[in-house]
Scaffold this motif. Structure first.
Motif, PDB file in Angstrom:
ATOM      1  N   LYS A  46      46.033  24.873  30.393  1.00  0.00           N
ATOM      2  CA  LYS A  46      45.624  26.267  30.542  1.00  0.00           C
ATOM      3  C   LYS A  46      46.859  27.159  30.691  1.00  0.00           C
ATOM      4  O   LYS A  46      46.974  28.211  30.058  1.00  0.00           O
ATOM      5  N   PHE A  47      47.796  26.694  31.535  1.00  0.00           N
ATOM      6  CA  PHE A  47      49.019  27.473  31.740  1.00  0.00           C
ATOM      7  C   PHE A  47      49.775  27.653  30.430  1.00  0.00           C
ATOM      8  O   PHE A  47      50.131  28.772  30.047  1.00  0.00           O
ATOM      9  N   TRP A  48      50.006  26.549  29.709  1.00  0.00           N
ATOM     10  CA  TRP A  48      50.831  26.646  28.491  1.00  0.00           C
ATOM     11  C   TRP A  48      50.100  27.414  27.390  1.00  0.00           C
ATOM     12  O   TRP A  48      50.727  28.120  26.600  1.00  0.00           O
ATOM     13  N   ALA A  49      48.785  27.281  27.347  1.00  0.00           N
ATOM     14  CA  ALA A  49      48.031  28.020  26.317  1.00  0.00           C
ATOM     15  C   ALA A  49      48.155  29.521  26.555  1.00  0.00           C
ATOM     16  O   ALA A  49      48.328  30.306  25.612  1.00  0.00           O
ATOM     17  N   ARG A  50      48.111  29.910  27.824  1.00  0.00           N
ATOM     18  CA  ARG A  50      48.246  31.344  28.133  1.00  0.00           C
ATOM     19  C   ARG A  50      49.617  31.852  27.690  1.00  0.00           C
ATOM     20  O   ARG A  50      49.748  32.930  27.110  1.00  0.00           O
ATOM     21  N   GLU A  51      50.644  31.070  27.942  1.00  0.00           N
ATOM     22  CA  GLU A  51      51.988  31.475  27.515  1.00  0.00           C
ATOM     23  C   GLU A  51      52.095  31.495  25.989  1.00  0.00           C
ATOM     24  O   GLU A  51      52.704  32.394  25.407  1.00  0.00           O
ATOM     25  N   ALA A  52      51.515  30.487  25.351  1.00  0.00           N
ATOM     26  CA  ALA A  52      51.613  30.385  23.883  1.00  0.00           C
ATOM     27  C   ALA A  52      50.978  31.582  23.203  1.00  0.00           C
ATOM     28  O   ALA A  52      51.396  32.004  22.119  1.00  0.00           O
ATOM     29  N   LYS A  53      49.968  32.147  23.841  1.00  0.00           N
ATOM     30  CA  LYS A  53      49.262  33.294  23.243  1.00  0.00           C
ATOM     31  C   LYS A  53      50.129  34.533  23.140  1.00  0.00           C
ATOM     32  O   LYS A  53      49.791  35.468  22.418  1.00  0.00           O
ATOM     33  N   GLU A  54      51.242  34.555  23.866  1.00  0.00           N
ATOM     34  CA  GLU A  54      52.136  35.717  23.739  1.00  0.00           C
ATOM     35  C   GLU A  54      52.896  35.701  22.420  1.00  0.00           C
ATOM     36  O   GLU A  54      53.520  36.682  22.043  1.00  0.00           O
ATOM     37  N   LEU A  55      52.860  34.558  21.735  1.00  0.00           N
ATOM     38  CA  LEU A  55      53.590  34.441  20.472  1.00  0.00           C
ATOM     39  C   LEU A  55      52.660  34.687  19.287  1.00  0.00           C
ATOM     40  O   LEU A  55      51.443  34.789  19.443  1.00  0.00           O
ATOM     41  N   VAL A 286      57.406  27.728  22.576  1.00  0.00           N
ATOM     42  CA  VAL A 286      56.679  28.120  23.793  1.00  0.00           C
ATOM     43  C   VAL A 286      57.535  27.802  25.030  1.00  0.00           C
ATOM     44  O   VAL A 286      57.663  28.619  25.941  1.00  0.00           O
ATOM     45  N   GLY A 287      58.161  26.636  25.029  1.00  0.00           N
ATOM     46  CA  GLY A 287      58.986  26.232  26.178  1.00  0.00           C
ATOM     47  C   GLY A 287      60.185  27.138  26.372  1.00  0.00           C
ATOM     48  O   GLY A 287      60.461  27.589  27.488  1.00  0.00           O
ATOM     49  N   THR A 288      60.906  27.421  25.305  1.00  0.00           N
ATOM     50  CA  THR A 288      62.114  28.238  25.465  1.00  0.00           C
ATOM     51  C   THR A 288      61.742  29.697  25.772  1.00  0.00           C
ATOM     52  O   THR A 288      62.389  30.343  26.582  1.00  0.00           O
ATOM     53  N   HIS A 289      60.700  30.193  25.139  1.00  0.00           N
ATOM     54  CA  HIS A 289      60.296  31.577  25.382  1.00  0.00           C
ATOM     55  C   HIS A 289      59.845  31.776  26.828  1.00  0.00           C
ATOM     56  O   HIS A 289      60.261  32.711  27.514  1.00  0.00           O
ATOM     57  N   THR A 290      58.998  30.866  27.304  1.00  0.00           N
ATOM     58  CA  THR A 290      58.439  31.000  28.653  1.00  0.00           C
ATOM     59  C   THR A 290      59.542  30.890  29.712  1.00  0.00           C
ATOM     60  O   THR A 290      59.616  31.713  30.629  1.00  0.00           O
ATOM     61  N   THR A 291      60.405  29.888  29.593  1.00  0.00           N
ATOM     62  CA  THR A 291      61.462  29.723  30.591  1.00  0.00           C
ATOM     63  C   THR A 291      62.431  30.899  30.535  1.00  0.00           C
ATOM     64  O   THR A 291      62.859  31.409  31.565  1.00  0.00           O
ATOM     65  N   VAL A 469      60.097  12.675  35.074  1.00  0.00           N
ATOM     66  CA  VAL A 469      59.099  13.714  34.841  1.00  0.00           C
ATOM     67  C   VAL A 469      57.799  12.997  34.497  1.00  0.00           C
ATOM     68  O   VAL A 469      57.774  12.154  33.596  1.00  0.00           O
ATOM     69  N   ARG A 470      56.736  13.314  35.232  1.00  0.00           N
ATOM     70  CA  ARG A 470      55.551  12.460  35.172  1.00  0.00           C
ATOM     71  C   ARG A 470      54.492  12.880  34.159  1.00  0.00           C
ATOM     72  O   ARG A 470      53.421  12.278  34.112  1.00  0.00           O
ATOM     73  N   ARG A 471      54.782  13.910  33.412  1.00  0.00           N
ATOM     74  CA  ARG A 471      53.826  14.260  32.360  1.00  0.00           C
ATOM     75  C   ARG A 471      54.545  15.013  31.242  1.00  0.00           C
ATOM     76  O   ARG A 471      55.637  15.549  31.461  1.00  0.00           O
ATOM     77  N   PRO A 472      53.947  15.041  30.062  1.00  0.00           N
ATOM     78  CA  PRO A 472      54.618  15.709  28.941  1.00  0.00           C
ATOM     79  C   PRO A 472      54.689  17.223  29.136  1.00  0.00           C
ATOM     80  O   PRO A 472      53.901  17.792  29.892  1.00  0.00           O
ATOM     81  N   TRP A 473      55.636  17.876  28.475  1.00  0.00           N
ATOM     82  CA  TRP A 473      55.769  19.321  28.515  1.00  0.00           C
ATOM     83  C   TRP A 473      56.081  19.785  27.086  1.00  0.00           C
ATOM     84  O   TRP A 473      56.584  18.990  26.269  1.00  0.00           O
ATOM     85  N   PRO A 474      55.799  21.045  26.772  1.00  0.00           N
ATOM     86  CA  PRO A 474      55.814  21.460  25.357  1.00  0.00           C
ATOM     87  C   PRO A 474      57.146  21.276  24.634  1.00  0.00           C
ATOM     88  O   PRO A 474      57.158  20.889  23.465  1.00  0.00           O
ATOM     89  N   SER A 475      58.285  21.550  25.309  1.00  0.00           N
ATOM     90  CA  SER A 475      59.566  21.527  24.593  1.00  0.00           C
ATOM     91  C   SER A 475      60.243  20.168  24.645  1.00  0.00           C
ATOM     92  O   SER A 475      61.418  20.048  24.317  1.00  0.00           O
TER      93      SER A 475
END
Ligand code: 7RM
Length: 648
Positions: A46-55, A286-291, A469-475
């Motif tokens: 949910k968090f990453w989808a919200r960020e991805a929508k800015e692109l 999404v990862g580079t933009h959000t961070t 790191v215990r779970r995958p992340w977009p970048s």
């Protein structure tokens, strides 16, 4: 036996975000950070989808994450183009005429490219690539100085779906050849030469050498930068400026699958051949933009300067893709920090009114060594935020950065991440996180980082262990290019379902992360496992020391003895007495166990081009061996030669 890494150095200083900074910040309090972090961990998609929508997506995704460990797909089914997001997206409103890139060459030339101009240049160069039969999926080597054309070449590749692999300007012909062979590149983009400390680095000549014998390269595009004489191989080499005469600026951005490869970037393995770290399109952006947005808390009026070379991952994520995706003004400087004088950086900050500076501990320690008078000559009041990346920052270097560069007024974001992670993973948020000198503080949203023991169990406060790191992340990296089994083995086999970073760390009672160094570099002294960073920071806290590297060498009684290589501040004379003084200094700062068996003074330490100390080489020197293994990422071979006879 206790296999955890011990921690002895206690840092107690804490710096609160200033109320004025916090008031304007996106995340303005620790409470807000904690709430958002909790949500992002409870519902990461949910968090990453919200960020991805800015692109801008040419086609929306139908699934945020498909995780078949250790292989991840992010924004599955979505289509987008990175260059469109970095350029076209900003052309509609007032950003159209905003500076995208401001650049200064080492000899002093100045260039400004607005978003509109950069868009046009990228479109035209993308058409040059097409004209030269470079298309979607083809691998392209980029071997350029830090000039706007490096960003233009990267974005032009991204626009047509070609996969770039940037090689540090200054790497040898051998490293270029290895990388070409590994990824099967068919084209190379380079320049005649580049400037470094007033001299010309013969880039095109190095490429010529790399292409001797059998090669997959069919085309070399040469940008004229330094005007030095070069060889042009008819039928293979073309001039960048001549090619532009044949193209127009009409080049639609190709709609690429979210998992289409964006780039391959090689990092040195401690043994064996360099690994081609593969990054793809949607998740990386999404990862580079959000961070970028949250960590640098970007304002439209900022002038942001990340001093990294484009050949380092930091140059990819935080000189080019992150800032441009966010519509920032990104400043680029081509040359050395001490050309013509040691105040070049401060001169630049004053002249362009740079407001955010992102640099590396190696640079900060060098500036300390050169002396404060170079800084004091300049007005740095435009700065509002400072960043650090690349190594643990020694607390005393942090304090100097804070006081002398930041005027005591700027928050410092100490950002931990890797080529493999693509984007910042552990970091303060400048309006929210109280900082402690030397700690990268807390995980970014959606990042489930932990410190564990050999069995993968999370360790308690102030116990050192392995950072995972215990779970995958977009970048995250998707693979090692052409070697999925090495990817699996290297990163995902040590702890089931988790990514192993190869770094050692501890968390303090507030949950703050302290990176203690690479696991491979951990010393084992009489059964005590010591990270390198604490010993080094203890040495750097001595007023006469500029830089230090701690390594182990075989010792019959203790297992390993501690050898430290030390460079001194300008004007300090190396003496046997000082060696004793430094040994006892470490003793009082950390404890007798960490007291160096031997102190060696050196003029300089061997480093990678991104400024990381190469302890692996020092370890071999300390134990009297000749240096073996991969040295292709070494910045300056002279340093190594001098160290062989390191005694004064
Ligand atoms: C961005 C980058 C990655 C390695 C990493 C660490 C070290 C980087 C920090 C740091 C302590 C930091 N990519 N490292 N940043 N250690 N604090 N803020 O450097 O692939 O070139 O290197 O660098 O060991 O694993 S990299």
């Amino acid at each position: 036996m206790d296999t955890n890494i011990e921690s002895h150095l206690k840092e107690t200083r804490v710096f609160q975000p200033s109320p004025a900074f916090a008031k304007k910040a996106r995340i303005g309090s620790l409470t807000k950070y904690r709430r958002l972090y909790r949500e992002s961990i409870a519902h990461p998609e949910k968090f990453w989808a919200r960020e991805a929508k800015e692109l801008t997506w040419q086609k929306p995704w139908n699934k945020v994450l498909e995780w078949k460990a250790p292989f991840a797909k992010w924004f599955v089914g979505g289509r987008l183009n990175v260059a469109e997001n970095c350029l076209d997206r900003h052309l509609h409103g007032s950003r159209r005429n905003k500076a995208a890139i401001i650049w200064e060459g080492e000899p002093g030339e100045k260039r400004v490219l607005t978003y509109q101009q950069l868009h046009r240049d990228v479109c035209r160069f993308a058409n040059v690539l097409k004209r030269n039969k470079i298309g979607k999926g083809d691998r392209v080597i980029i071997y350029l100085p830090t000039i706007p054309e490096a960003a233009i070449a990267m974005l032009a590749c991204a626009r047509i779906g070609a996969v770039h692999s940037v090689v540090f300007g200054g790497f040898s012909a051998d490293s270029i050849r290895d990388r070409i062979a590994d990824c099967g590149a068919t084209a190379a983009i380079t320049a005649d030469g580049s400037y470094r400390r007033g001299a010309i680095v013969p880039l095109k000549h190095n490429v010529d050498e790399a292409l001797k014998g059998k090669t997959s390269i069919k085309r070399v595009i040469v940008f004229r930068r330094a005007g030095n004489d070069i060889h042009i191989e008819e039928g293979r080499d073309v001039w960048w400026h001549r090619e532009l005469e044949y193209v127009d600026a009409n080049c639609p951005a190709v709609a690429l699958d979210s998992e289409h490869p964006l780039y391959i970037l090689y990092t040195s393995g401690s043994t064996g051949k360099p690994k081609g770290i593969l990054h793809t399109t949607g998740g990386y952006l999404v990862g580079t933009h959000t961070t970028y947005k949250y960590v640098f808390d970007l304002r439209d009026e900022d002038i942001y300067w990340c001093t990294a070379d484009v050949g380092w991952v930091t140059g990819h994520s935080y000189v080019v893709y992150g800032p441009l995706a966010a519509g920032a003004t990104t400043f680029m400087y081509e040359g050395a920090p001490n050309w013509p004088e040691p105040d070049r950086f401060w001169r630049i900050i004053e002249e362009y009114a740079v407001s955010i500076l992102y640099t590396a501990p190696t640079a900060i320690r060098t500036f300390i060594r050169w002396g404060d008078e170079w800084v004091k000559k300049h007005d740095l009041s435009s700065l509002r935020l400072l960043g650090s990346v690349g190594e643990p920052i020694n607390p005393e270097a942090w304090m100097w950065y804070h006081k002398v560069i930041g005027g005591g007024r700027c928050p410092i974001v100490d950002t931990w991440w890797q080529t493999e992670t693509g984007a910042i993973m552990i970091t303060p948020l400048p309006g929210a996180t109280p900082t402690k000198p030397g700690s990268a503080t807390l995980p970014f949203f959606g990042i489930d980082a932990a410190v564990v023991d050999e069995k993968g169990r999370e360790v308690g406060p102030n116990v050192g262990g392995k950072l995972i790191v215990r779970r995958p992340w977009p970048s995250m990296l998707r693979s090692i290019y052409g070697d999925r089994s090495r990817y699996k083995k290297q990163y995902w086999s040590e702890f089931k379902g988790s990514y192993f970073t190869s770094d050692g760390a501890r968390r303090d009672k507030d949950g703050y992360f302290w990176i203690v160094g690479r696991i491979d570099d951990v010393l084992n002294v009489a059964g005590h496992r010591l990270g390198t960073s604490e010993i080094e920071s203890a040495l750097v806290s001595h007023p006469k020391v500029a830089e230090a590297a701690a390594v182990g060498r075989p010792d019959e009684i203790k297992g390993q003895g501690v050898v430290v290589f030390v460079t001194l501040k300008s004007g300090v004379t190396p003496t046997p007495n000082l060696k004793n003084e430094l040994r006892s200094h470490v003793g009082t700062q950390i404890g007798a166990i960490a007291k160096p068996d031997e102190v060696r003074f050196a003029e300089a330490l061997p480093k990678t081009r991104s400024g990381k100390i190469m302890r692996r080489l020092l370890k071999e020197i300390a134990s009297g061996q000749t240096v073996t293994g991969d040295t292709t990422t070494l910045e300056d071979f002279n340093v190594l030669a001098k160290l062989g006879s390191a005694e004064e």
